[in-house]
Design an enzyme around this catalytic site. Structure first.
Site, PDB file in Angstrom:
ATOM      1  N   ASP A  25       0.856  -1.197   0.000  1.00  0.00           N
ATOM      2  CA  ASP A  25       0.000   0.000   0.000  1.00  0.00           C
ATOM      3  C   ASP A  25       0.890   1.244   0.000  1.00  0.00           C
ATOM      4  OD1 ASP A  25      -1.841   1.974   0.482  1.00  0.00           O
ATOM      5  OD2 ASP A  25      -2.185   1.412   2.577  1.00  0.00           O
ATOM      6  N   ASN A  27      -0.355   4.464  -0.493  1.00  0.00           N
ATOM      7  CA  ASN A  27      -1.019   5.729  -0.144  1.00  0.00           C
ATOM      8  C   ASN A  27      -1.782   5.662   1.170  1.00  0.00           C
ATOM      9  OD1 ASN A  27      -3.052   4.079  -0.932  1.00  0.00           O
ATOM     10  ND2 ASN A  27      -4.006   5.493  -2.378  1.00  0.00           N
ATOM     11  N   ASP A  29      -4.125   3.760   2.531  1.00  0.00           N
ATOM     12  CA  ASP A  29      -5.571   3.523   2.710  1.00  0.00           C
ATOM     13  C   ASP A  29      -5.849   2.077   3.132  1.00  0.00           C
ATOM     14  OD1 ASP A  29      -5.034   2.178   0.396  1.00  0.00           O
ATOM     15  OD2 ASP A  29      -6.542   3.185  -0.834  1.00  0.00           O
ATOM     16  N   ASP A  33      -1.693  -1.191  -3.901  1.00  0.00           N
ATOM     17  CA  ASP A  33      -1.943  -0.443  -5.139  1.00  0.00           C
ATOM     18  C   ASP A  33      -0.767  -0.585  -6.100  1.00  0.00           C
ATOM     19  OD1 ASP A  33      -0.035   1.386  -4.027  1.00  0.00           O
ATOM     20  OD2 ASP A  33      -1.666   2.164  -2.776  1.00  0.00           O
ATOM     21  N   ASP A 102      -5.022 -10.178 -15.492  1.00  0.00           N
ATOM     22  CA  ASP A 102      -6.106 -11.128 -15.296  1.00  0.00           C
ATOM     23  C   ASP A 102      -7.306 -10.594 -16.073  1.00  0.00           C
ATOM     24  OD1 ASP A 102      -7.744 -13.074 -14.019  1.00  0.00           O
ATOM     25  OD2 ASP A 102      -6.558 -12.888 -12.194  1.00  0.00           O
ATOM     26  N   ASP A 204      -9.623 -15.710 -16.796  1.00  0.00           N
ATOM     27  CA  ASP A 204     -10.416 -16.226 -15.680  1.00  0.00           C
ATOM     28  C   ASP A 204     -11.508 -17.150 -16.215  1.00  0.00           C
ATOM     29  OD1 ASP A 204     -11.045 -15.750 -12.733  1.00  0.00           O
ATOM     30  OD2 ASP A 204     -12.969 -15.196 -13.603  1.00  0.00           O
ATOM     31  N   GLU A 263      -7.480 -20.150 -16.888  1.00  0.00           N
ATOM     32  CA  GLU A 263      -7.869 -20.820 -15.647  1.00  0.00           C
ATOM     33  C   GLU A 263      -8.947 -21.836 -15.989  1.00  0.00           C
ATOM     34  OE1 GLU A 263      -9.938 -20.191 -11.282  1.00  0.00           O
ATOM     35  OE2 GLU A 263     -10.525 -18.974 -12.977  1.00  0.00           O
ATOM     36  N   HIS A 324      -5.022 -17.366  -5.072  1.00  0.00           N
ATOM     37  CA  HIS A 324      -5.880 -16.536  -4.212  1.00  0.00           C
ATOM     38  C   HIS A 324      -7.205 -17.208  -3.864  1.00  0.00           C
ATOM     39  CE1 HIS A 324      -7.191 -16.060  -8.277  1.00  0.00           C
ATOM     40  NE2 HIS A 324      -8.334 -15.557  -7.842  1.00  0.00           N
ATOM     41  N   ASP A 325      -7.405 -18.436  -4.313  1.00  0.00           N
ATOM     42  CA  ASP A 325      -8.662 -19.131  -4.039  1.00  0.00           C
ATOM     43  C   ASP A 325      -8.500 -20.323  -3.096  1.00  0.00           C
ATOM     44  OD1 ASP A 325     -10.170 -17.512  -5.785  1.00  0.00           O
ATOM     45  OD2 ASP A 325      -9.648 -18.745  -7.520  1.00  0.00           O
TER      46      ASP A 325
HETATM   47  C1  GLC Z   1     -11.914 -17.448 -10.662  1.00  0.00           C
HETATM   48  C2  GLC Z   1     -11.153 -16.594  -9.693  1.00  0.00           C
HETATM   49  C3  GLC Z   1     -11.962 -16.439  -8.435  1.00  0.00           C
HETATM   50  C4  GLC Z   1     -13.265 -15.780  -8.788  1.00  0.00           C
HETATM   51  C5  GLC Z   1     -13.991 -16.549  -9.897  1.00  0.00           C
HETATM   52  C6  GLC Z   1     -15.089 -15.730 -10.491  1.00  0.00           C
HETATM   53  O1  GLC Z   1     -12.085 -18.723 -10.196  1.00  0.00           O
HETATM   54  O2  GLC Z   1      -9.905 -17.185  -9.449  1.00  0.00           O
HETATM   55  O3  GLC Z   1     -11.276 -15.686  -7.467  1.00  0.00           O
HETATM   56  O4  GLC Z   1     -14.085 -15.722  -7.652  1.00  0.00           O
HETATM   57  O5  GLC Z   1     -13.128 -16.842 -10.962  1.00  0.00           O
HETATM   58  O6  GLC Z   1     -14.561 -14.689 -11.263  1.00  0.00           O
END
Ligand code: GLC
Length: 536
Positions: A25, A27, A29, A33, A102, A204, A263, A324-325
């Site tokens: 971060d 700035n 908040d 960023d 992404d 995605d 993905e 991240h999932d």
């Molecule tokens: C992909 C992303 C996930 C998101 C989903 C809907 O699986 O990795 O984080 O919630 O798509 O966009």
């Protein structure tokens, strides 16, 4: 040794996933960023990565934290603006780091102007940009399709007397890829970012773009939740996808050295491989490692299936331990705070044939954070608590140092920092020669130095499937032996006559203490030891 030039940066390189909200971060908040990322480019150079993939940075109401896009052609003000983005690209490029964006093209946010128009009336020109079905007299959803985030995938809009379709949250309506205007608009999004200099895209859930034109019910399957109690025959992997991917590839190929990685939603190795070719995607994710138990045989099985599946199209593998999932690997595989198992995993990830993806913080062994129910932000976590606590746990702020907010921000961050940041952080690990960070760094450096690590054939040596995983990486003139001890006890790997004809030189071990490693016809490993040996 002869090196061919036909191999691309994305095959040889290491890709680092940044979740921008949580990286740095600049700035104050409490949200990461683009300028924050900019200040950490030298860190990434030092780690040795070749590319960064940024989770979505477009304007978004953040129901799904960026994966619900309300404008594809700009930057969310919380992350910066297009000038910041241009600067990030140029500074990254000047350091030899590629930038991958992404792209979330299966659905928009329900606040996207297209959807607002679509909602306004059945006659609006944007109405058909989404997927609608008239309500039946008994008001049942049009078919049995489910949202992966829970409940029916159909949302009723009383004003229109129609349902719209959403595979994810109801705030993420799926677009109608069969509409030529949607297709054109989305392909223009791709061109826009290519023109701005990005090096590639992570698509995605690309295999959800098309649904069966007749919307038949999915057949039943065994499973726990509604979504899992169906075979997803008609809501994903439809044949119309292939010509679209080919068209996207043609656009991307108009720019040199660009990269498309998809993905693959609900992927198996075989599924993912189907989409990789010189005419489709460069790569598609195979997420099997995310679900492998701590068992070398299972890892090997997964590697071999992936290698076999890709052979048909001469496809290039990729490997992922985190994203991240998914709960972090450090929490999946380790109780407590020791990093010896993580060094075994890092060695695996960075010595296989294929592109390694590292998720921010993996290199310092960041663990999941624990959250109280009231702290959960991810809607799926709120909905399924306590059975599933959502995905916030793996998205906590990067642990740069031991200060109050881990050097991530000066204000309270959007998610809590892990309490272990006081000692588990970049600053501390950089200073410690035996740290996980320095081990990742050494592995990445070795990949650069040893062509067999990047390009060599993968040849498994399956000696002890319960505790040992060993394999060769072979190029003419350079052979590497990688041996991983998954057990906490010392183990011997018998090498046989063929492998002991020439001497082996140790190039890396995860253990501080050197010990007599290579015997007459065996290799001896300490508990949780990972080694790389070279024969040339
Ligand atoms: C992909 C992303 C996930 C998101 C989903 C809907 O699986 O990795 O984080 O919630 O798509 O966009």
């Amino acid at each position: 040794m002869k090196e061919t030039d036909t191999i691309s940066w994305w095959q040889e390189g290491v890709i680092y996933q940044i979740y921008p909200r949580s990286f740095m971060d600049s700035n104050g908040d409490g949200i990461g960023d683009l300028n924050g990322i900019l200040t950490k480019l030298d860190y990434l150079v030092d780690l040795g990565v070749d590319a960064i993939w940024l989770s979505p940075i477009y304007p978004s109401p953040d129901v799904d934290f960026g994966y619900d896009v309300s404008d594809y052609l700009s930057i969310d003000p919380k992350f910066g603006n297009l000038q910041d983005f241009d600067q990030l690209i140029s500074e990254a490029h000047s350091r030899g780091i590629h930038v991958i964006l992404d792209l979330v093209l299966n659905h928009t946010s329900d606040r996207h102007p297209w959807f607002k128009e679509a909602l306004s009336s059945r006659d609006n020109p944007y109405h058909d940009w989404y997927i609608w079905k008239d309500a039946s007299p008994d008001h049942r959803p049009p078919n049995n399709w489910q949202s992966i985030f829970g409940g029916s995938a159909w949302e009723y809009v009383p004003k229109l007397g129609q349902y719209y379709y959403h595979m994810f949250y109801k705030e993420q309506p799926d677009v109608n890829w069969r509409n030529p205007q949607v297709r054109r608009a989305m392909l223009d999004v791709i061109r826009f970012w290519l023109e701005r200099g990005v090096d590639g895209f992570r698509l995605d859930v690309f295999n959800v773009y098309f649904k069966h034109a007749d919307f038949p019910d999915n057949p039943p399957a065994l499973g726990l939740r509604g979504f899992d109690r169906q075979k997803h025959m008609y809501d994903i992997n439809q044949p119309e996808l292939l010509p679209l991917l080919a068209e996207i590839r043609q656009i991307v190929d108009q720019y040199p050295q660009r990269y498309l990685v998809g993905e693959t939603f609900l992927s198996t190795a075989e599924h993912a491989a189907k989409y990789c070719s010189t005419k489709l995607l460069h790569a598609a994710f195979n997420f099997e490692f995310l679900h492998c138990p701590w068992n070398p045989a299972r890892f090997l099985n997964s590697i071999q299936r992936w290698e076999t599946a890709l052979q048909r199209e001469n496809g290039w593998p990729n490997y992922v331990l985190n994203n991240h999932d998914t709960p972090r690997s450090a929490t999946r595989y380790v109780k407590g705070e020791k990093d010896e198992r993580l060094k075994v995993l890092a060695t695996l990830l960075l010595t296989l044939r294929g592109t390694p993806f590292i998720y921010y913080g993996e290199e310092i062994g960041m663990r999941n954070i624990s959250l109280k129910r009231s702290e959960i932000l991810d809607p799926v976590g709120k909905r399924f608590w306590p059975f599933f606590k959502g995905r916030d746990i793996c998205r906590s702020p990067m642990q740069w140092d031991g200060s109050l907010y881990a050097g991530f921000s000066e204000k309270t961050p959007w998610l809590p920092v892990h309490p272990n940041h006081v000692w588990r952080n970049v600053e501390a690990q950089r200073a410690d020669p035996d740290s996980l960070f320095n081990f990742y760094r050494a592995l990445i450096r070795l990949r650069r130095e040893l062509p067999a690590l990047r390009r060599g054939l993968f040849q498994p040596l399956t000696f002890d499937p319960v505790s040992l995983l060993a394999y060769l990486r072979v190029l003419p003139g350079q052979t590497l032996l990688i041996a991983l001890n998954f057990s906490r006890k010392p183990r011997r790997l018998m090498l046989g006559r063929e492998l002991t004809k020439k001497p082996w030189k140790l190039v890396l071990t995860s253990h501080k203490q050197q010990h007599p490693l290579v015997g007459k016809d065996y290799l001896s490993l300490q508990g949780y030891e990972a080694v790389i040996l070279l024969q040339d």
